[in-house]
Write a protein that holds these residues in place. Structure first.
Motif, mmCIF file in Angstrom:
data_model
loop_
_atom_site.group_PDB
_atom_site.id
_atom_site.type_symbol
_atom_site.label_atom_id
_atom_site.label_comp_id
_atom_site.label_asym_id
_atom_site.label_seq_id
_atom_site.Cartn_x
_atom_site.Cartn_y
_atom_site.Cartn_z
ATOM 1 N N ASP A 213 0.807 -1.216 0.000
ATOM 2 C CA ASP A 213 0.000 0.000 0.000
ATOM 3 C C ASP A 213 0.845 1.272 0.000
ATOM 4 O OD1 ASP A 213 0.927 -0.662 2.502
ATOM 5 O OD2 ASP A 213 -0.756 0.215 3.564
ATOM 6 N N ILE A 214 2.175 1.147 -0.043
ATOM 7 C CA ILE A 214 3.057 2.302 -0.156
ATOM 8 C C ILE A 214 3.682 2.290 -1.540
ATOM 9 C CG2 ILE A 214 5.157 3.389 0.681
ATOM 10 C CD1 ILE A 214 2.819 3.694 2.570
ATOM 11 N N ASP A 215 3.338 3.296 -2.344
ATOM 12 C CA ASP A 215 3.841 3.352 -3.709
ATOM 13 C C ASP A 215 4.848 4.482 -3.859
ATOM 14 O OD1 ASP A 215 1.976 5.309 -3.236
ATOM 15 O OD2 ASP A 215 1.292 5.387 -5.321
ATOM 16 N N ASN A 216 5.804 4.279 -4.751
ATOM 17 C CA ASN A 216 6.780 5.311 -5.125
ATOM 18 C C ASN A 216 7.456 5.972 -3.917
ATOM 19 O OD1 ASN A 216 5.852 4.896 -7.815
ATOM 20 N ND2 ASN A 216 4.203 6.360 -7.466
ATOM 21 N N PRO A 217 8.187 5.206 -3.100
ATOM 22 C CA PRO A 217 8.856 5.834 -1.946
ATOM 23 C C PRO A 217 9.860 6.904 -2.351
ATOM 24 C CG PRO A 217 9.643 3.582 -2.292
ATOM 25 C CD PRO A 217 8.457 3.763 -3.179
ATOM 26 N N ASP A 218 10.444 6.768 -3.561
ATOM 27 C CA ASP A 218 11.401 7.787 -3.997
ATOM 28 C C ASP A 218 10.726 9.133 -4.200
ATOM 29 O OD1 ASP A 218 11.373 7.179 -7.539
ATOM 30 O OD2 ASP A 218 10.057 6.334 -6.018
ATOM 31 N N GLN A 219 9.469 9.129 -4.657
ATOM 32 C CA GLN A 219 8.760 10.396 -4.840
ATOM 33 C C GLN A 219 8.425 11.031 -3.498
ATOM 34 O OE1 GLN A 219 4.760 10.402 -6.180
ATOM 35 N NE2 GLN A 219 4.894 12.413 -7.112
ATOM 36 N N GLU B 247 -1.105 11.496 -6.797
ATOM 37 C CA GLU B 247 -1.011 10.069 -7.098
ATOM 38 C C GLU B 247 -0.850 9.818 -8.591
ATOM 39 O OE1 GLU B 247 -4.534 8.470 -5.397
ATOM 40 O OE2 GLU B 247 -3.900 8.812 -3.314
ATOM 41 N N SER B 248 -1.599 10.548 -9.418
ATOM 42 C CA SER B 248 -1.510 10.333 -10.865
ATOM 43 C C SER B 248 -0.153 10.782 -11.404
ATOM 44 C CB SER B 248 -2.642 11.081 -11.582
ATOM 45 O OG SER B 248 -2.598 12.466 -11.296
ATOM 46 N N LYS B 249 0.404 11.876 -10.871
ATOM 47 C CA LYS B 249 1.740 12.304 -11.288
ATOM 48 C C LYS B 249 2.793 11.286 -10.878
ATOM 49 C CE LYS B 249 1.277 17.340 -11.562
ATOM 50 N NZ LYS B 249 1.724 18.644 -10.998
ATOM 51 N N ALA B 250 2.637 10.731 -9.690
ATOM 52 C CA ALA B 250 3.591 9.718 -9.224
ATOM 53 C C ALA B 250 3.534 8.477 -10.117
ATOM 54 C CB ALA B 250 3.290 9.351 -7.774
ATOM 55 N N ASP B 251 2.330 8.024 -10.468
ATOM 56 C CA ASP B 251 2.187 6.850 -11.330
ATOM 57 C C ASP B 251 2.769 7.106 -12.713
ATOM 58 O OD1 ASP B 251 0.953 5.472 -9.306
ATOM 59 O OD2 ASP B 251 -1.079 5.945 -9.969
ATOM 60 N N TYR B 252 2.521 8.290 -13.254
ATOM 61 C CA TYR B 252 3.039 8.618 -14.581
ATOM 62 C C TYR B 252 4.563 8.698 -14.559
ATOM 63 C CZ TYR B 252 3.787 11.223 -18.913
ATOM 64 O OH TYR B 252 4.224 11.629 -20.136
ATOM 65 N N PHE C 76 -1.108 8.780 -18.551
ATOM 66 C CA PHE C 76 -1.100 10.207 -18.870
ATOM 67 C C PHE C 76 -2.525 10.724 -19.072
ATOM 68 C CE2 PHE C 76 -0.639 13.774 -21.892
ATOM 69 C CZ PHE C 76 0.134 14.602 -21.105
ATOM 70 N N SER C 77 -3.378 9.893 -19.667
ATOM 71 C CA SER C 77 -4.779 10.287 -19.861
ATOM 72 C C SER C 77 -5.468 10.512 -18.521
ATOM 73 C CB SER C 77 -5.525 9.219 -20.662
ATOM 74 O OG SER C 77 -4.968 9.074 -21.950
ATOM 75 N N HIS C 78 -5.151 9.649 -17.555
ATOM 76 C CA HIS C 78 -5.710 9.838 -16.216
ATOM 77 C C HIS C 78 -5.205 11.140 -15.611
ATOM 78 C CE1 HIS C 78 -7.462 8.673 -12.396
ATOM 79 N NE2 HIS C 78 -6.305 8.915 -11.807
ATOM 80 N N LEU C 79 -3.944 11.469 -15.871
ATOM 81 C CA LEU C 79 -3.368 12.715 -15.370
ATOM 82 C C LEU C 79 -4.067 13.912 -16.004
ATOM 83 C CD1 LEU C 79 -1.081 14.145 -13.762
ATOM 84 C CD2 LEU C 79 0.330 13.926 -15.800
ATOM 85 N N ILE C 80 -4.306 13.858 -17.317
ATOM 86 C CA ILE C 80 -4.966 14.956 -18.014
ATOM 87 C C ILE C 80 -6.414 15.097 -17.551
ATOM 88 C CG2 ILE C 80 -5.786 15.735 -20.266
ATOM 89 C CD1 ILE C 80 -2.808 16.149 -19.789
ATOM 90 N N LYS C 81 -7.101 13.972 -17.364
ATOM 91 C CA LYS C 81 -8.482 14.014 -16.888
ATOM 92 C C LYS C 81 -8.559 14.707 -15.535
ATOM 93 C CE LYS C 81 -12.366 10.988 -15.706
ATOM 94 N NZ LYS C 81 -12.816 9.570 -15.586
ATOM 95 N N ASN C 82 -7.624 14.385 -14.669
ATOM 96 C CA ASN C 82 -7.595 15.018 -13.352
ATOM 97 C C ASN C 82 -7.262 16.506 -13.475
ATOM 98 O OD1 ASN C 82 -7.400 14.361 -10.260
ATOM 99 N ND2 ASN C 82 -5.663 15.684 -10.706
ATOM 100 N N ALA C 83 -6.369 16.843 -14.407
ATOM 101 C CA ALA C 83 -5.995 18.245 -14.599
ATOM 102 C C ALA C 83 -7.184 19.062 -15.109
ATOM 103 C CB ALA C 83 -4.830 18.346 -15.574
ATOM 104 N N LYS C 84 -8.002 18.475 -15.990
ATOM 105 C CA LYS C 84 -9.181 19.185 -16.492
ATOM 106 C C LYS C 84 -10.185 19.458 -15.374
ATOM 107 C CE LYS C 84 -8.957 17.592 -21.297
ATOM 108 N NZ LYS C 84 -9.608 16.783 -22.357
ATOM 109 N N ARG C 85 -10.381 18.473 -14.509
ATOM 110 C CA ARG C 85 -11.271 18.683 -13.366
ATOM 111 C C ARG C 85 -10.749 19.814 -12.486
ATOM 112 N NH1 ARG C 85 -11.612 13.958 -9.786
ATOM 113 N NH2 ARG C 85 -13.140 15.265 -8.718
#
Length: 669
Positions: A148-154, A226-231, A262-271
């Motif tokens: 449940d811990i993702d991207n510790p470097d970020q 979260e979306s930026k970290a995943d991307y 990236f699409s998920h990131l853009i969708k979140n950015a539009k919101r």
């Protein structure tokens, strides 16, 4: 029918959410500003931080006071220009106004500088604190097993600095704007109580609307992180595994993964853009109403001569500054949603680091003893989650200068035994005797290539060791990397080594570290899998010449030539230890043709060799073979072997275990 009372669940959830947020903030803020644990921070550092904070507060108070003073100077100037028309007073007031404006400029500059300096000090301390937790007790390794811990470097690189900067920005802005709003509200009250009351009511309504608008923005900010970290992670993944993707020609699949994230990131950015539009419209409209408000109220009074122009100008300025202060305050509340997201994620990360480094309770662990030799004493090793037994009741000792080769099917736990030696895995029972880890060098299948110079690569992990260039060149010659220096500008050049060295060259570079450090014990996990037999033989011969005690994991038959003992792990968690010669003999007897097969040969020596293999098979059996001949389990057979008890097989023959190191088999009595 009795009335059912439905609890106010949303209110309860909101309260619990705020309580949790406050606990997270305390966990981040308290150790820096009010440390309670001994050794958390030096007392002088705490005093320095508080001194800078108090100075910042004084600067903010002085800034607000000077701004209020300027509003009165502005009013006085207008009265002189319109009513008194006194040039001498005008220049005196103008000089005073200029000095006040210069003071405001200096106060703004120094307060922002001090705010950034405090945030930088806090960020540095907070980063070092989390980084220390991350690198202590191998938390950086254990955290990978916590799904449940993702991207510790970020968490470390991108989410610590905003906490300090946002917290200081919000706190300082909040104090400054509340003081400004209070001061200008008092000015308005002195001019018109009715206007002040209307303005306060308008402020309360505006804040309620602003809170509503920022609630959704807070959620969107969390999703944005979260979306930026995943991307970012999927792009890093492509860079790390570029060669494998190229071999598989997986560009299309990787592109689909990247585009999806990236699409998920853009969708979140539009919101976020839509909600920020609503908030910006509200902020601007809110300010516009307050700006026009004093003219509607005070304009007719000036026309009728019931109020001076300077007083009206001050009231208009007070309303305008009040609106500006309120808008900035609302904007800070909006960005506080991002702050809460950062605090929540960092708190979860910090708690996870504490959890993975905490010693588990009510579970059995392998006891580790540090001595100058290596031995397993009745060790049963399990996976870290205790769901699978890797090896059961293992007992063996590796003598100084000897080599032990661990073999077995893939996925049977060969590398897991090496993790147990390194102290990475300790779930299970029994006792592990090993030397201090400072005397052990681990060579994994994929060598670890550090970010540094060629000299640091060779000296790792003891990069402070003093060794001449001539000695390093000799080591490179020994591992057949003498041409490496022609590709770089000397030992102190830093280049992306993982990109310019093949896996085989990286494995030879790892062996060079071994020849430089001369460890007493060496652990090799398929450390020559990418090398040809000639290079592998050369490296292992040099390893034997160092007189180090070494344990290898591998599948190649060529490795048997450089080890004295073989530990075979089986699918059922059983094991057997034998000499290399006996292991080869056993494998030869297992793979020989059936006795009724027609073997035609004119070489009598081959017949003699085959008969000798058959004799050895009849005269001696391993634990696994005895398991097939009896009704006993593997563990029972090993127990009887250790106690010297005999066993009767299904065909009524009696066997005893020969503990001679050259034998280690069940022989017929």
């Amino acid at each position: 029918m009795p009335t059912q009372v439905v609890p106010a669940q949303p209110l309860t959830n909101a309260f619990s959410g705020f309580t949790q947020f406050w606990e997270d903030v305390k966990a981040v803020v308290q150790p820096y500003w009010y440390p309670t644990e001994p050794g958390e921070r030096a007392f002088s550092d705490v005093i320095r931080a508080w001194g800078m904070l108090i100075l910042l507060i004084l600067l903010i108070i002085a800034l607000v006071g000077t701004t209020v003073f300027n509003s009165f100077i502005n009013r006085y100037l207008l009265d002189i220009i319109i009513k008194e028309k006194d040039l001498s007073k005008f220049f005196d007031a103008l000089l005073l106004y200029g000095i006040a404006l210069a003071l405001v400029t200096l106060l703004v500059g120094f307060s922002k500088f001090l705010r950034k300096q405090i945030a930088l000090d806090w960020y540095q301390w907070l980063n070092n604190r989390i980084l220390s937790k991350y690198l202590s007790s191998r938390a950086y390794y254990k955290i990978n097993f916590k799904s449940d811990i993702d991207n510790p470097d970020q968490h470390l690189s991108q989410e610590i600095e905003p906490i300090a900067s946002n917290a200081l920005s919000f706190s300082a802005t909040f104090l400054e704007k509340v003081l400004e709003m209070t001061a200008f509200l008092i000015i308005l009250w002195s001019i018109s109580q009715q206007v002040a009351v209307i303005l306060v009511a308008y402020t309360v309504i505006g804040n309620l609307i602003a809170v509503y608008l920022t609630q959704e923005l807070n959620k969107i900010n969390q999703e944005e992180l979260e979306s930026k970290a995943d991307y970012s992670y999927c792009l890093t993944h492509v860079r790390t595994h570029a060669e494998s993707i190229a071999f598989f020609r997986g560009e299309k699949q990787e592109s689909n993964i990247i585009v999806r994230r990236f699409s998920h990131l853009i969708k979140n950015a539009k919101r976020k853009i839509n909600w920020e539009r609503n908030k910006d419209i509200f902020n601007r409209g809110y300010q516009a109403v307050i700006q026009i408000f004093p003219f509607i109220v005070f304009g007719p009074l000036d026309i009728k001569g019931e109020m001076d122009f300077g007083e009206i100008s001050q009231a208009a300025l007070a309303c305008n500054l009040f609106a500006t202060a309120l808008a900035e305050l609302i904007n800070e509340f909006g960005t506080s949603g991002r702050f809460s997201s950062y605090v929540e994620r960092l708190s979860e990360f910090s708690d996870a680091l504490d959890e993975v480094t905490k010693q588990p309770e009510n579970v059995s662990t392998i006891k580790t003893i540090e001595e100058n030799h290596l031995a397993f004493e009745n060790v049963t090793l399990q996976t870290p989650n205790y769901e699978q037994v890797i090896v059961e009741d293992l007992s063996l000792s590796v003598q100084a200068g000897e080599g032990l080769l661990i073999v077995g099917p893939s996925g049977r736990g060969k590398s897991s035994l090496l993790r147990a030696i390194a102290g990475l895995w300790n779930a299970g029972t029994g006792r592990l005797v090993r030397p201090p880890l400072e005397e052990v060098l681990f060579l994994p299948q994929r060598p670890y290539i550090i970010l540094g110079t060629l000299r640091e690569q060779l000296l790792y992990p003891n990069t402070n060791r003093q060794i001449t260039d001539v000695e390093l060149k000799a080591v490179l010659q020994q591992v057949n990397l003498q041409n490496l220096l022609s590709r770089v500008d000397g030992f102190d050049t830093e280049v992306p080594w993982e990109n310019i060295l093949s896996i085989g060259e990286q494995q030879r570079l790892a062996f060079a570290r071994l020849l430089v450090t001369h460890p007493s014990f060496t652990i090799l996990d398929e450390a020559t899998s990418a090398l040809d037999l000639k290079n592998e033989g050369s490296l292992y011969q040099q390893l034997q010449e160092t007189k180090t005690t070494f344990i290898s994991v591998g599948h190649r038959e060529s490795l048997f030539d450089y080890h004295q003992w073989v530990l075979e792990l089986s699918q059922d968690s059983s094991w057997q230890l034998m000499t290399v010669q006996d292991y080869r003999t056993q494998n030869a007897s297992i793979t020989k043709p059936p006795t009724n097969a027609q073997i035609k040969t004119d070489d009598s020596s081959q017949d003699k060799s085959l008969n000798q293999a058959e004799i050895n098979t009849v005269e001696g059996f391993s634990h696994k073979e005895m398991n097939a001949l009896t009704y006993y389990s593997i563990s029972t057979i090993r127990s009887k072997a250790s106690k010297g008890e005999s066993i009767t097989t299904k065909d009524s023959f009696t066997y005893r275990y020969d503990k001679d190191p050259k034998m280690l088999k069940w022989v017929r009595v």
